[in-house]
Design a protein around this motif. Structure first.
Motif, PDB file in Angstrom:
ATOM      1  N   GLN A  11      -0.848  -1.914  -6.524  1.00  0.00           N
ATOM      2  CA  GLN A  11      -0.537  -2.235  -5.127  1.00  0.00           C
ATOM      3  C   GLN A  11      -1.015  -1.156  -4.161  1.00  0.00           C
ATOM      4  OE1 GLN A  11       3.773  -3.322  -6.290  1.00  0.00           O
ATOM      5  NE2 GLN A  11       3.447  -4.457  -4.387  1.00  0.00           N
ATOM      6  N   ILE A  12      -1.359   0.007  -4.667  1.00  0.00           N
ATOM      7  CA  ILE A  12      -1.785   1.094  -3.791  1.00  0.00           C
ATOM      8  C   ILE A  12      -3.306   1.135  -3.662  1.00  0.00           C
ATOM      9  CG2 ILE A  12      -1.863   3.611  -3.513  1.00  0.00           C
ATOM     10  CD1 ILE A  12       1.011   2.026  -5.340  1.00  0.00           C
ATOM     11  N   CYS A  13      -4.006   1.159  -4.812  1.00  0.00           N
ATOM     12  CA  CYS A  13      -5.459   1.355  -4.753  1.00  0.00           C
ATOM     13  C   CYS A  13      -6.266   0.169  -5.277  1.00  0.00           C
ATOM     14  CB  CYS A  13      -5.849   2.613  -5.529  1.00  0.00           C
ATOM     15  SG  CYS A  13      -5.664   2.429  -7.317  1.00  0.00           S
ATOM     16  N   ASP A  14      -5.593  -0.854  -5.775  1.00  0.00           N
ATOM     17  CA  ASP A  14      -6.255  -2.066  -6.273  1.00  0.00           C
ATOM     18  C   ASP A  14      -6.986  -1.853  -7.592  1.00  0.00           C
ATOM     19  OD1 ASP A  14      -6.451  -4.820  -5.726  1.00  0.00           O
ATOM     20  OD2 ASP A  14      -8.572  -4.605  -5.251  1.00  0.00           O
ATOM     21  N   ASP A  15      -6.723  -0.728  -8.275  1.00  0.00           N
ATOM     22  CA  ASP A  15      -7.274  -0.512  -9.613  1.00  0.00           C
ATOM     23  C   ASP A  15      -6.450  -1.328 -10.616  1.00  0.00           C
ATOM     24  OD1 ASP A  15      -8.815   0.443 -11.627  1.00  0.00           O
ATOM     25  OD2 ASP A  15      -8.247   2.546 -11.424  1.00  0.00           O
ATOM     26  N   LYS A  16      -6.852  -1.351 -11.865  1.00  0.00           N
ATOM     27  CA  LYS A  16      -6.132  -2.082 -12.906  1.00  0.00           C
ATOM     28  C   LYS A  16      -4.723  -1.513 -13.085  1.00  0.00           C
ATOM     29  CE  LYS A  16      -5.889  -4.959 -16.450  1.00  0.00           C
ATOM     30  NZ  LYS A  16      -5.959  -6.423 -16.265  1.00  0.00           N
ATOM     31  N   ALA A  17      -3.701  -2.378 -13.006  1.00  0.00           N
ATOM     32  CA  ALA A  17      -2.312  -1.920 -13.108  1.00  0.00           C
ATOM     33  C   ALA A  17      -1.878  -1.799 -14.558  1.00  0.00           C
ATOM     34  CB  ALA A  17      -1.392  -2.884 -12.368  1.00  0.00           C
ATOM     35  N   ILE A  18      -0.911  -0.913 -14.791  1.00  0.00           N
ATOM     36  CA  ILE A  18      -0.346  -0.745 -16.138  1.00  0.00           C
ATOM     37  C   ILE A  18       1.066  -1.277 -16.223  1.00  0.00           C
ATOM     38  CG2 ILE A  18      -1.746   1.289 -16.651  1.00  0.00           C
ATOM     39  CD1 ILE A  18       0.916   2.917 -16.130  1.00  0.00           C
ATOM     40  N   GLY A  19       1.718  -1.523 -15.071  1.00  0.00           N
ATOM     41  CA  GLY A  19       3.097  -1.993 -15.099  1.00  0.00           C
ATOM     42  C   GLY A  19       3.830  -1.593 -13.835  1.00  0.00           C
ATOM     43  N   ARG A  20       5.150  -1.771 -13.851  1.00  0.00           N
ATOM     44  CA  ARG A  20       5.965  -1.442 -12.687  1.00  0.00           C
ATOM     45  C   ARG A  20       6.485  -0.014 -12.837  1.00  0.00           C
ATOM     46  NH1 ARG A  20       8.547  -4.191  -8.545  1.00  0.00           N
ATOM     47  NH2 ARG A  20       7.690  -6.142  -9.319  1.00  0.00           N
ATOM     48  N   ASN A  21       6.202   0.825 -11.844  1.00  0.00           N
ATOM     49  CA  ASN A  21       6.622   2.226 -11.879  1.00  0.00           C
ATOM     50  C   ASN A  21       7.251   2.597 -10.542  1.00  0.00           C
ATOM     51  OD1 ASN A  21       5.272   3.130 -14.526  1.00  0.00           O
ATOM     52  ND2 ASN A  21       3.593   2.168 -13.405  1.00  0.00           N
ATOM     53  N   PHE A  22       8.449   3.135 -10.608  1.00  0.00           N
ATOM     54  CA  PHE A  22       9.156   3.567  -9.390  1.00  0.00           C
ATOM     55  C   PHE A  22       9.254   2.429  -8.365  1.00  0.00           C
ATOM     56  CE2 PHE A  22       6.616   7.271 -10.953  1.00  0.00           C
ATOM     57  CZ  PHE A  22       7.656   7.894 -11.633  1.00  0.00           C
ATOM     58  N   ASN A  23       9.421   1.201  -8.869  1.00  0.00           N
ATOM     59  CA  ASN A  23       9.676   0.010  -8.047  1.00  0.00           C
ATOM     60  C   ASN A  23       8.412  -0.626  -7.462  1.00  0.00           C
ATOM     61  OD1 ASN A  23      11.736  -1.818  -7.171  1.00  0.00           O
ATOM     62  ND2 ASN A  23      11.392  -1.113  -5.079  1.00  0.00           N
ATOM     63  N   ALA A  24       7.233  -0.303  -7.993  1.00  0.00           N
ATOM     64  CA  ALA A  24       6.008  -0.962  -7.531  1.00  0.00           C
ATOM     65  C   ALA A  24       5.041  -1.122  -8.699  1.00  0.00           C
ATOM     66  CB  ALA A  24       5.346  -0.162  -6.410  1.00  0.00           C
ATOM     67  N   CYS A  27      -1.245   1.589 -11.018  1.00  0.00           N
ATOM     68  CA  CYS A  27      -2.119   2.075 -12.082  1.00  0.00           C
ATOM     69  C   CYS A  27      -1.558   3.411 -12.595  1.00  0.00           C
ATOM     70  CB  CYS A  27      -3.544   2.257 -11.563  1.00  0.00           C
ATOM     71  SG  CYS A  27      -3.662   3.497 -10.236  1.00  0.00           S
ATOM     72  N   GLU A  28      -2.159   3.942 -13.644  1.00  0.00           N
ATOM     73  CA  GLU A  28      -1.700   5.217 -14.205  1.00  0.00           C
ATOM     74  C   GLU A  28      -1.896   6.356 -13.203  1.00  0.00           C
ATOM     75  OE1 GLU A  28       0.181   7.641 -16.414  1.00  0.00           O
ATOM     76  OE2 GLU A  28      -0.287   5.737 -17.408  1.00  0.00           O
ATOM     77  N   SER A  29      -3.016   6.316 -12.473  1.00  0.00           N
ATOM     78  CA  SER A  29      -3.328   7.393 -11.538  1.00  0.00           C
ATOM     79  C   SER A  29      -2.327   7.454 -10.382  1.00  0.00           C
ATOM     80  CB  SER A  29      -4.750   7.207 -10.995  1.00  0.00           C
ATOM     81  OG  SER A  29      -5.037   8.184 -10.018  1.00  0.00           O
ATOM     82  N   THR A  55      -8.570   2.901  -1.879  1.00  0.00           N
ATOM     83  CA  THR A  55      -9.112   2.087  -2.966  1.00  0.00           C
ATOM     84  C   THR A  55      -9.223   2.957  -4.206  1.00  0.00           C
ATOM     85  OG1 THR A  55     -11.432   2.642  -2.545  1.00  0.00           O
ATOM     86  CG2 THR A  55     -10.487   0.806  -1.273  1.00  0.00           C
ATOM     87  N   ALA A  56      -9.660   2.362  -5.302  1.00  0.00           N
ATOM     88  CA  ALA A  56      -9.842   3.136  -6.535  1.00  0.00           C
ATOM     89  C   ALA A  56     -10.879   4.232  -6.344  1.00  0.00           C
ATOM     90  CB  ALA A  56     -10.249   2.208  -7.673  1.00  0.00           C
ATOM     91  N   ASP A  57     -11.831   4.011  -5.440  1.00  0.00           N
ATOM     92  CA  ASP A  57     -12.883   5.005  -5.198  1.00  0.00           C
ATOM     93  C   ASP A  57     -12.465   6.071  -4.197  1.00  0.00           C
ATOM     94  OD1 ASP A  57     -14.678   3.715  -6.926  1.00  0.00           O
ATOM     95  OD2 ASP A  57     -15.283   2.314  -5.340  1.00  0.00           O
ATOM     96  N   THR A  58     -11.589   5.717  -3.250  1.00  0.00           N
ATOM     97  CA  THR A  58     -11.255   6.648  -2.161  1.00  0.00           C
ATOM     98  C   THR A  58      -9.866   7.276  -2.300  1.00  0.00           C
ATOM     99  OG1 THR A  58     -10.277   4.911  -0.762  1.00  0.00           O
ATOM    100  CG2 THR A  58     -12.669   5.262  -0.607  1.00  0.00           C
ATOM    101  N   ARG A  59      -9.105   6.895  -3.308  1.00  0.00           N
ATOM    102  CA  ARG A  59      -7.706   7.311  -3.392  1.00  0.00           C
ATOM    103  C   ARG A  59      -7.514   8.827  -3.447  1.00  0.00           C
ATOM    104  NH1 ARG A  59      -7.037   4.545  -9.366  1.00  0.00           N
ATOM    105  NH2 ARG A  59      -8.227   6.096 -10.552  1.00  0.00           N
ATOM    106  N   LYS A  60      -8.517   9.565  -3.908  1.00  0.00           N
ATOM    107  CA  LYS A  60      -8.378  11.023  -4.006  1.00  0.00           C
ATOM    108  C   LYS A  60      -8.823  11.751  -2.737  1.00  0.00           C
ATOM    109  CE  LYS A  60      -8.870  11.152  -9.047  1.00  0.00           C
ATOM    110  NZ  LYS A  60      -9.619  11.717 -10.193  1.00  0.00           N
TER     111      LYS A  60
END
Length: 434
Positions: A11-24, A27-29, A55-60
């Motif tokens: 939901q943050i960067c649109d990369d492949k998700a791994i599951g629900r973490n801290f209520n959202a 992805c792992e990153s 995005t997955a490219d700009t998140r850093k």
């Protein structure tokens, strides 16, 4: 947290998700980023005045905009545990595991087992293949440990308002009932558009298998109104043996059951048989009259009142029995599909005595709880109403198990002599085998 395969994106960067973490859903990153930065008090500045696209490219490139987006999608820093909290939680889990093992050993010692699993000619290749189950469960979003803990606490709070006053019951009965208690693990539902193919196949398998037990409810030419417990046992003994045989035929049509080892198959039938009958017998209960109507054959139907089951040690038992059955019918809305799923849930109870592969059994049970949750959402279209209804149904299953435990202990001590003419399978279910 267990990582799951998802066809969803962070939901943050649109990369492949791994599951629900801290209520959202993340992805792992982004999970690691939030854990690292959410609790820091250091002020972060955005060079673009907070207008960065993450995005997955700009998140850093921009920590501020990335963190802001984490909070905007609902991530909660309160869910981040310290090292000390993690250690305490691991210790608590280990302590609970030891307690469950002790309770399981105590229950095993209290049951008789004189018929071997081979008596029922169960067949199994002993190869447990959970690929399709994994796909079904992995298509949902896993809850964080914190959310799961809160939901279990909510369920335990609900248990304080059960339909039955446990203070009225024998202490040993309550102990056994609570040891077999069913607690659902809720899964966040993302796809509300209906069941996928794997889910539909599981549901179809269950309903087709249960056709064996969908006896017709007909008034035959000869209707016999029973007036005593002795008559009830006399007229129903052959039907009860037939019911057990049909229960076994039903289980053989479930792949999840067939993929269970023979010893576990037998344990589920032997120690769960009375709970199973409690669920299926609601079909024959007339809540308006308080009678059971049971068709024996084409020519004979028997009708008997629950009040026949008067117990010297527990005078309110018939009233309690009616109360549980009535409430179960109300909570299920007389929906046969709901009752079918409850049948599978109570069959695959991982807390039965003498099970060798409890994790596998629990996996099957949670699958059917998940399918029930999915079905309830299709009916109510509301997360809140779905969760509330599911909690109430699980409470009712626990009450059915309590009724069974009363029958297994108090009722059998008074009616044992009536059961001597019952068939071998019925005696085994009731714990009367020699």
């Amino acid at each position: 947290m267990r990582k799951v395969k998802l066809d969803q994106n962070c939901q943050i960067c649109d990369d492949k998700a791994i599951g629900r973490n801290f209520n959202a859903i993340t992805c792992e990153s982004c999970k690691a980023f939030f854990r690292r930065y959410a609790l820091k008090n250091k002020k972060i500045i955005c060079a673009s005045n907070g207008n960065c696209k993450i995005t997955a490219d700009t998140r850093k490139l921009c920590q501020k905009c990335r963190l802001d987006k984490c909070f905007s999608v609902g991530m909660k820093k309160e869910f981040i545990r310290t090292v000390e909290e993690n250690e305490n939680r691991r210790k608590l889990i280990e302590d609970n595991r030891i307690k469950r093992k002790q309770n399981s050993d105590q229950r095993s010692d209290s049951f008789d087992s004189s018929i071997s699993p081979s008596t029922l000619s169960f067949t199994s290749d002993l190869t447990i293949e959970y690929d399709s189950i994994n796909e079904i469960i992995d298509s949902s979003v896993g809850l964080s440990d914190e959310e799961l803990e809160q939901q279990i606490m909510d369920i335990e709070d609900l248990d304080q308002n059960r339909s039955v006053n446990h203070k009225l019951l024998d202490y040993n009965i309550v102990n056994k009932m609570m040891a077999n208690k069913i607690t659902p693990i809720y899964t966040s539902i993302v796809d509300y558009q209906g069941f996928n193919e794997l889910e539909a196949n599981r549901l179809s398998e269950l309903t087709n298998a249960l056709n064996i037990l969908n006896y017709p409810i007909l008034l035959s030419n000869n209707v016999i109104k029973l007036k005593s417990v002795e008559q009830m046992f006399k007229y129903s003994k052959n039907k009860f043996e037939e019911f057990i045989i049909d229960m076994i035929r039903f289980t053989k049509k479930l792949n999840g059951f067939q993929n269970t080892c023979p010893d576990d198959q037998w344990a589920l039938v032997k120690y769960g048989g009375m709970d199973f009958f409690g669920i299926r017998n609601t079909r024959f209960f007339d809540k308006e009259t308080g009678n059971f109507v049971l068709t024996l054959d084409e020519e004979n139907t028997i009708i008997f009142d629950i009040d026949l089951f008067q117990l010297k040690q527990f005078l309110d038992y018939p009233k309690l029995f009616k109360q549980v059955l009535n409430k179960l019918l109300i909570e299920s809305s007389h929906d046969q599909f709901v009752m079918d799923l409850l049948t599978a849930i109570i069959l695959f109870n991982p807390n039965r005595p003498k099970l060798e592969h409890r994790v596998n059994i629990r996996y099957e049970q949670q699958l059917y709880i998940y399918l029930l949750q999915r079905y309830l959402y299709q009916k109510f279209k509301s997360d809140f109403e779905t969760k509330s209804k599911l909690q109430n149904l699980m409470i009712m299953l626990n009450d059915i198990q309590m009724i069974s435990e009363i029958q297994r202990t108090l009722a059998l001590s008074e009616f044992r002599h009536y059961l001597q003419d019952y068939g071998p399978l019925a005696k085994e279910i009731y714990g009367l085998s020699s």
